[in-house]
Design a protein around this motif. Structure first.
Motif, PDB file in Angstrom:
ATOM      1  N   VAL A   4      38.523  97.655 100.099  1.00  0.00           N
ATOM      2  CA  VAL A   4      38.574  97.099  98.752  1.00  0.00           C
ATOM      3  C   VAL A   4      38.975  98.213  97.796  1.00  0.00           C
ATOM      4  O   VAL A   4      38.366  99.280  97.784  1.00  0.00           O
ATOM      5  CB  VAL A   4      37.220  96.501  98.335  1.00  0.00           C
ATOM      6  CG1 VAL A   4      37.256  96.076  96.861  1.00  0.00           C
ATOM      7  CG2 VAL A   4      36.866  95.306  99.220  1.00  0.00           C
ATOM      8  N   LEU A  27      41.984  94.358  99.766  1.00  0.00           N
ATOM      9  CA  LEU A  27      41.753  93.531  98.578  1.00  0.00           C
ATOM     10  C   LEU A  27      41.872  94.420  97.350  1.00  0.00           C
ATOM     11  O   LEU A  27      41.204  95.456  97.255  1.00  0.00           O
ATOM     12  CB  LEU A  27      40.360  92.899  98.611  1.00  0.00           C
ATOM     13  CG  LEU A  27      39.889  92.234  97.308  1.00  0.00           C
ATOM     14  CD1 LEU A  27      40.762  91.028  96.980  1.00  0.00           C
ATOM     15  CD2 LEU A  27      38.425  91.825  97.402  1.00  0.00           C
ATOM     16  N   ILE A  29      41.359  94.753  93.278  1.00  0.00           N
ATOM     17  CA  ILE A  29      40.616  94.178  92.148  1.00  0.00           C
ATOM     18  C   ILE A  29      41.060  94.857  90.862  1.00  0.00           C
ATOM     19  O   ILE A  29      41.176  96.087  90.809  1.00  0.00           O
ATOM     20  CB  ILE A  29      39.090  94.400  92.293  1.00  0.00           C
ATOM     21  CG1 ILE A  29      38.567  93.895  93.630  1.00  0.00           C
ATOM     22  CG2 ILE A  29      38.346  93.729  91.152  1.00  0.00           C
ATOM     23  CD1 ILE A  29      37.081  94.176  93.824  1.00  0.00           C
ATOM     24  N   GLN A  45      45.159  90.882  99.450  1.00  0.00           N
ATOM     25  CA  GLN A  45      44.417  89.896  98.672  1.00  0.00           C
ATOM     26  C   GLN A  45      44.247  90.447  97.264  1.00  0.00           C
ATOM     27  O   GLN A  45      44.168  91.662  97.061  1.00  0.00           O
ATOM     28  CB  GLN A  45      43.042  89.654  99.301  1.00  0.00           C
ATOM     29  CG  GLN A  45      43.080  88.969 100.648  1.00  0.00           C
ATOM     30  CD  GLN A  45      41.676  88.757 101.186  1.00  0.00           C
ATOM     31  OE1 GLN A  45      40.928  89.700 101.399  1.00  0.00           O
ATOM     32  NE2 GLN A  45      41.308  87.505 101.405  1.00  0.00           N
ATOM     33  N   LEU A  47      42.217  89.989  93.336  1.00  0.00           N
ATOM     34  CA  LEU A  47      41.089  89.411  92.602  1.00  0.00           C
ATOM     35  C   LEU A  47      41.114  89.900  91.165  1.00  0.00           C
ATOM     36  O   LEU A  47      41.062  91.118  90.908  1.00  0.00           O
ATOM     37  CB  LEU A  47      39.761  89.807  93.262  1.00  0.00           C
ATOM     38  CG  LEU A  47      38.474  89.326  92.568  1.00  0.00           C
ATOM     39  CD1 LEU A  47      38.429  87.797  92.510  1.00  0.00           C
ATOM     40  CD2 LEU A  47      37.250  89.889  93.279  1.00  0.00           C
ATOM     41  N   ALA A  51      35.519  95.208  88.316  1.00  0.00           N
ATOM     42  CA  ALA A  51      34.868  95.787  89.488  1.00  0.00           C
ATOM     43  C   ALA A  51      33.553  96.479  89.162  1.00  0.00           C
ATOM     44  O   ALA A  51      32.825  96.879  90.072  1.00  0.00           O
ATOM     45  CB  ALA A  51      35.812  96.784  90.167  1.00  0.00           C
ATOM     46  N   SER A  56      31.381  90.299  90.338  1.00  0.00           N
ATOM     47  CA  SER A  56      32.747  90.504  90.846  1.00  0.00           C
ATOM     48  C   SER A  56      32.725  91.092  92.248  1.00  0.00           C
ATOM     49  O   SER A  56      33.505  90.694  93.120  1.00  0.00           O
ATOM     50  CB  SER A  56      33.515  91.447  89.917  1.00  0.00           C
ATOM     51  OG  SER A  56      33.577  90.932  88.597  1.00  0.00           O
ATOM     52  N   LEU A  57      31.817  92.018  92.474  1.00  0.00           N
ATOM     53  CA  LEU A  57      31.729  92.658  93.785  1.00  0.00           C
ATOM     54  C   LEU A  57      31.175  91.695  94.825  1.00  0.00           C
ATOM     55  O   LEU A  57      31.535  91.771  96.005  1.00  0.00           O
ATOM     56  CB  LEU A  57      30.873  93.916  93.692  1.00  0.00           C
ATOM     57  CG  LEU A  57      31.401  94.998  92.715  1.00  0.00           C
ATOM     58  CD1 LEU A  57      30.483  96.207  92.715  1.00  0.00           C
ATOM     59  CD2 LEU A  57      32.831  95.399  93.074  1.00  0.00           C
ATOM     60  N   GLU A  59      31.855  88.498  94.728  1.00  0.00           N
ATOM     61  CA  GLU A  59      33.016  87.663  95.022  1.00  0.00           C
ATOM     62  C   GLU A  59      33.992  88.380  95.956  1.00  0.00           C
ATOM     63  O   GLU A  59      34.653  87.753  96.785  1.00  0.00           O
ATOM     64  CB  GLU A  59      33.731  87.279  93.721  1.00  0.00           C
ATOM     65  CG  GLU A  59      34.844  86.273  93.903  1.00  0.00           C
ATOM     66  CD  GLU A  59      35.451  85.829  92.575  1.00  0.00           C
ATOM     67  OE1 GLU A  59      36.442  85.070  92.618  1.00  0.00           O
ATOM     68  OE2 GLU A  59      34.940  86.247  91.516  1.00  0.00           O
ATOM     69  N   ALA A  60      34.041  89.719  95.821  1.00  0.00           N
ATOM     70  CA  ALA A  60      34.924  90.517  96.676  1.00  0.00           C
ATOM     71  C   ALA A  60      34.331  90.737  98.062  1.00  0.00           C
ATOM     72  O   ALA A  60      34.994  91.314  98.924  1.00  0.00           O
ATOM     73  CB  ALA A  60      35.197  91.869  96.014  1.00  0.00           C
ATOM     74  N   LEU A  62      31.856  92.703  99.056  1.00  0.00           N
ATOM     75  CA  LEU A  62      31.821  94.139  99.304  1.00  0.00           C
ATOM     76  C   LEU A  62      30.934  94.508 100.488  1.00  0.00           C
ATOM     77  O   LEU A  62      31.182  95.508 101.159  1.00  0.00           O
ATOM     78  CB  LEU A  62      31.329  94.870  98.045  1.00  0.00           C
ATOM     79  CG  LEU A  62      32.118  96.131  97.672  1.00  0.00           C
ATOM     80  CD1 LEU A  62      33.536  95.762  97.303  1.00  0.00           C
ATOM     81  CD2 LEU A  62      31.445  96.888  96.536  1.00  0.00           C
ATOM     82  N   CYS A  65      32.905  95.085 103.699  1.00  0.00           N
ATOM     83  CA  CYS A  65      34.056  95.991 103.753  1.00  0.00           C
ATOM     84  C   CYS A  65      33.639  97.344 104.333  1.00  0.00           C
ATOM     85  O   CYS A  65      32.458  97.716 104.320  1.00  0.00           O
ATOM     86  CB  CYS A  65      34.718  96.152 102.391  1.00  0.00           C
ATOM     87  SG  CYS A  65      33.921  97.303 101.275  1.00  0.00           S
TER      88      CYS A  65
END
Length: 219
Positions: A4, A27, A29, A45, A47, A51, A56-57, A59-60, A62, A65
């Motif tokens: 990420v 990904l 961001i 990807q 987003l 961050a 948000s994290l 949704e990512a 994290l 990862c």
């Protein structure tokens, strides 16, 4: 490996392309709609989110990862992203971009940073490496282990010239990891004889650098 990257600017997108070329999942961001240049890295990807926000994290994803790269142009944001990645999500590896060299001292394990990359510092080191013979030049610092990579180019009057690698007693916590000779990297062996013009790459700790300089006879 899933990576990420916080910050979809020129730096973030360049990192993403390299990782994708090596078949990693990426990904990107960024909170700025203008940074959403999806066609520039179509295989990543994307987003649109801040961050520095937990939501948000989440949704990512994290927590799933392997590496987080904090590559924004804001040092404060990079520190926050690194800290959240390490403390809230247990990300195994964090890499943070340092924009202002004056802030380098902040980028350590206390802020969740495993590796800090200072572009100004790196460029300075590369300039010094290009013009300095007989000088020990620090190239990288790995913050979590408090270790650094340094380069030394053997001059004609170095005290280690003509000796084998095995004959040179390096300081404690110092390792010769490579010899670059005639533009080719060589894995050092105890029987390799050191020659003028050899570029020696060392991994060392800060406390050992003074002893290393003395052994190499740096100016």
């Amino acid at each position: 490996m899933r990576v990420v990257i916080a910050g979809a600017g020129i730096v973030g997108r360049s990192i993403a392309r390299e990782l994708l070329a090596n078949r990693h999942r990426v990904l990107l961001i960024d909170r700025s709609p203008a940074a959403m240049k999806i066609t520039s890295v179509p295989d990543a990807q994307w987003l649109l989110a801040d961050a520095c926000e937990i939501s948000s994290l989440d949704e990512a994803e994290l927590a799933d990862c392997d590496v987080v790269v904090a590559a924004t142009g804001d040092d404060k944001a990079n520190l926050v992203v690194s800290l959240l990645a390490k403390t809230e999500y247990g990300v195994p590896r964090t890499v943070a971009r340092v924009n202002n060299p004056k802030n380098e001292w902040l980028f350590d394990e206390a802020w969740g940073v495993d590796v800090a990359v200072s572009t100004p510092r790196l460029m300075t080191a590369l300039v010094e490496e290009a013009v300095s013979v007989g000088e020990l030049v620090r190239l990288f610092t790995f913050q979590q282990g408090q270790a650094s990579m340094a380069e030394y180019t053997l001059e004609e009057h170095s005290p280690v010239l003509g000796r084998t690698v095995g004959e040179v007693r390096l300081p404690r916590d110092t390792v010769l990891v490579a010899i670059v000779r005639a533009e080719r990297p060589l894995p050092p062996t105890p029987d390799d004889v050191l020659e003028a013009g050899d570029h020696l790459l060392f991994l060392s700790v800060p406390d050992a650098e003074a002893d290393l300089r003395a052994i190499l006879g740096t100016r």
